[in-house]
Design an enzyme around this catalytic site. Sequence first.
Site, PDB file in Angstrom:
ATOM      1  N   SER A  77       0.838  -1.204   0.000  1.00  0.00           N
ATOM      2  CA  SER A  77       0.000   0.000   0.000  1.00  0.00           C
ATOM      3  C   SER A  77       0.874   1.256   0.000  1.00  0.00           C
ATOM      4  CB  SER A  77      -0.971  -0.052   1.189  1.00  0.00           C
ATOM      5  OG  SER A  77      -1.988   0.911   1.068  1.00  0.00           O
ATOM      6  N   ASP A 130     -10.206  -5.739  -3.034  1.00  0.00           N
ATOM      7  CA  ASP A 130      -9.617  -4.649  -2.246  1.00  0.00           C
ATOM      8  C   ASP A 130     -10.519  -3.427  -2.337  1.00  0.00           C
ATOM      9  OD1 ASP A 130      -8.021  -2.428  -1.379  1.00  0.00           O
ATOM     10  OD2 ASP A 130      -6.218  -3.615  -1.807  1.00  0.00           O
ATOM     11  N   HIS A 179      -7.290  -6.116   1.120  1.00  0.00           N
ATOM     12  CA  HIS A 179      -6.113  -5.277   1.372  1.00  0.00           C
ATOM     13  C   HIS A 179      -5.326  -5.713   2.611  1.00  0.00           C
ATOM     14  CE1 HIS A 179      -4.140  -1.500   0.219  1.00  0.00           C
ATOM     15  NE2 HIS A 179      -4.065  -1.145   1.488  1.00  0.00           N
TER      16      HIS A 179
END
Length: 281
Positions: A150, A226, A259
């Site tokens: 991320s 996600d 995620h």
Amino acid sequence: MTMETVSLNRSYGGVQGVYKHNSRETGTGMTFSVYVPPHQEGTKLPVVWYLSGLTCTHANVTEKGEFRKGCADLGLIFVAPDTSPRGEGVPGDPANAYDFGLGAGFYVDATEAPFASHYRMWSYVTAELPGVVAEHFPADMSRQSVLGHSMGGHGALTVALRNPDRYRAASAFSPIVAPCEVPWGIKALGGYLGPDKTAWRKHDAVALIEDGARFSDLLVDYGDADPFLAVQLRPELLQAACGKASIPLTLRRQPGYDHSYYFISTFMDDHLRWHAARLKA
């Protein structure tokens, strides 16, 4: 460089350590973790750097990343820094939001008040901490690679693209590939670097590639479940930039994954093997 040992634990024949030191770059104490796999005395080992995402510390991947068996099998040192400075006098987000300030350093050296004095995460992860690791661990600093998740995927890609001769491999889980174009990145880069968007481009993987940066090849995984995919991550922008620049990109869409560290830990071994093949070539 004085370093304090916080904890040591045996794992897969190696040692998982957590350490603290006083950082000259951030002006704070900084905590990081290092896994050293089993090895013969005097052997120098390649180093994999892992950059974590928003709200994380060193602990998230250390506790949930499931990297130690792979690193033990492949002979890799695994280093996980914190994501921002912390401590008394370190400013956070004025509204206490999760996506700026504490836990959200975005791997840049801030130029804007009040963040410039402490938020120097670029210099910390590319210069100061590597010096600490080289001094205290059996690290072969001629064989380094970088991956992240991320915000840390953003960090890993930008670190690699700006230092292609230092890192032999680079990969990312669910990276923010174009922070100049998405809400998380616009907030962070504007807050840390100011309104001049030309200064942002060196911290944006897509912009770096557009401006001429190159890397040997990249591996990126993302989950199609996600919740941040469409608005914040935008992997199709990296795919287009790499295609235009003829940078080999392995971009994998993983069905049903989100995620979280359940996703990261599932594909961690794939990434470590990708890194090991390049670190040992």
